[in-house]
Design a protein around this motif. Sequence first.
Motif, PDB file in Angstrom:
ATOM      1  N   ASP A 273       0.832  -1.215   0.000  1.00 36.21           N
ATOM      2  CA  ASP A 273       0.000   0.000   0.000  1.00 36.21           C
ATOM      3  C   ASP A 273       0.863   1.260   0.000  1.00 36.21           C
ATOM      4  O   ASP A 273       0.555   2.225  -0.715  1.00 36.21           O
ATOM      5  N   GLU A 274       1.930   1.256   0.791  1.00 34.65           N
ATOM      6  CA  GLU A 274       2.825   2.412   0.822  1.00 34.65           C
ATOM      7  C   GLU A 274       3.534   2.595  -0.511  1.00 34.65           C
ATOM      8  O   GLU A 274       3.701   3.723  -0.983  1.00 34.65           O
ATOM      9  N   GLU A 275       3.952   1.502  -1.123  1.00 38.35           N
ATOM     10  CA  GLU A 275       4.617   1.589  -2.423  1.00 38.35           C
ATOM     11  C   GLU A 275       3.673   2.123  -3.489  1.00 38.35           C
ATOM     12  O   GLU A 275       4.068   2.935  -4.324  1.00 38.35           O
ATOM     13  N   ILE A 276       2.422   1.680  -3.461  1.00 46.20           N
ATOM     14  CA  ILE A 276       1.441   2.171  -4.431  1.00 46.20           C
ATOM     15  C   ILE A 276       1.180   3.662  -4.217  1.00 46.20           C
ATOM     16  O   ILE A 276       1.101   4.430  -5.183  1.00 46.20           O
ATOM     17  N   ASP A 277       1.079   4.093  -2.971  1.00 43.23           N
ATOM     18  CA  ASP A 277       0.900   5.519  -2.686  1.00 43.23           C
ATOM     19  C   ASP A 277       2.083   6.326  -3.212  1.00 43.23           C
ATOM     20  O   ASP A 277       1.913   7.390  -3.801  1.00 43.23           O
ATOM     21  N   GLN A 278       3.283   5.813  -3.013  1.00 41.73           N
ATOM     22  CA  GLN A 278       4.484   6.497  -3.503  1.00 41.73           C
ATOM     23  C   GLN A 278       4.500   6.511  -5.032  1.00 41.73           C
ATOM     24  O   GLN A 278       4.858   7.517  -5.643  1.00 41.73           O
TER      25      GLN A 278
ATOM     26  N   ASP B 278      15.893   8.499 -11.796  1.00 42.53           N
ATOM     27  CA  ASP B 278      16.778   8.128 -10.681  1.00 42.53           C
ATOM     28  C   ASP B 278      16.035   8.015  -9.357  1.00 42.53           C
ATOM     29  O   ASP B 278      16.306   7.114  -8.561  1.00 42.53           O
ATOM     30  N   ARG B 279      15.126   8.935  -9.110  1.00 44.48           N
ATOM     31  CA  ARG B 279      14.387   8.912  -7.845  1.00 44.48           C
ATOM     32  C   ARG B 279      13.547   7.632  -7.740  1.00 44.48           C
ATOM     33  O   ARG B 279      13.523   6.988  -6.695  1.00 44.48           O
ATOM     34  N   CYS B 280      12.864   7.263  -8.829  1.00 47.50           N
ATOM     35  CA  CYS B 280      12.070   6.028  -8.829  1.00 47.50           C
ATOM     36  C   CYS B 280      12.963   4.811  -8.636  1.00 47.50           C
ATOM     37  O   CYS B 280      12.591   3.874  -7.927  1.00 47.50           O
ATOM     38  N   ALA B 281      14.118   4.817  -9.259  1.00 43.06           N
ATOM     39  CA  ALA B 281      15.046   3.691  -9.127  1.00 43.06           C
ATOM     40  C   ALA B 281      15.471   3.503  -7.675  1.00 43.06           C
ATOM     41  O   ALA B 281      15.660   2.370  -7.217  1.00 43.06           O
ATOM     42  N   ASN B 282      15.589   4.592  -6.938  1.00 41.92           N
ATOM     43  CA  ASN B 282      15.984   4.511  -5.529  1.00 41.92           C
ATOM     44  C   ASN B 282      14.826   4.144  -4.615  1.00 41.92           C
ATOM     45  O   ASN B 282      15.041   3.583  -3.546  1.00 41.92           O
ATOM     46  N   ILE B 283      13.611   4.466  -5.015  1.00 34.18           N
ATOM     47  CA  ILE B 283      12.438   4.209  -4.178  1.00 34.18           C
ATOM     48  C   ILE B 283      11.940   2.781  -4.325  1.00 34.18           C
ATOM     49  O   ILE B 283      11.664   2.097  -3.345  1.00 34.18           O
ATOM     50  N   PHE B 284      11.789   2.342  -5.578  1.00 33.63           N
ATOM     51  CA  PHE B 284      11.120   1.079  -5.842  1.00 33.63           C
ATOM     52  C   PHE B 284      12.110  -0.051  -6.090  1.00 33.63           C
ATOM     53  O   PHE B 284      12.889  -0.007  -7.027  1.00 33.63           O
ATOM     54  N   GLU B 285      12.036  -1.043  -5.230  1.00 41.02           N
ATOM     55  CA  GLU B 285      12.887  -2.218  -5.387  1.00 41.02           C
ATOM     56  C   GLU B 285      12.441  -3.018  -6.601  1.00 41.02           C
ATOM     57  O   GLU B 285      13.255  -3.570  -7.328  1.00 41.02           O
ATOM     58  N   ALA B 286      11.135  -3.066  -6.818  1.00 38.97           N
ATOM     59  CA  ALA B 286      10.580  -3.803  -7.951  1.00 38.97           C
ATOM     60  C   ALA B 286       9.457  -2.970  -8.575  1.00 38.97           C
ATOM     61  O   ALA B 286       8.287  -3.169  -8.275  1.00 38.97           O
TER      62      ALA B 286
END
Length: 82
Positions: A4-9, A37-45
């Motif tokens: 849920d947190e990942e989807i919100d992000q 770059d920001r997405c690459a650092n936030i999302f593991e998958a």
Amino acid sequence: MNVDEEIDQLKEEIKRLGYKQTDGSYKVTFGVLFHDDRCANIFEALVGTLRAAKKRKILTYDGQLLLQGVHDNVEIVLKSTA
């Protein structure tokens, strides 16, 4: 982060990188999200998060599995109700 947190992000990143449509939804291509770059650092998958959001009908895109390079031009639409 949980799903849920990942989807919100993800929703916030789509709003940051995409553009707002007249119906209130936001549109961005997979390539823009994947190469940010920001997405690459936030999302593991990132692909897994996109699939989870699609399953919950928060966003739409053509196909099931998005691959870097091959699907860079696939449009991802964050629904206006999300």
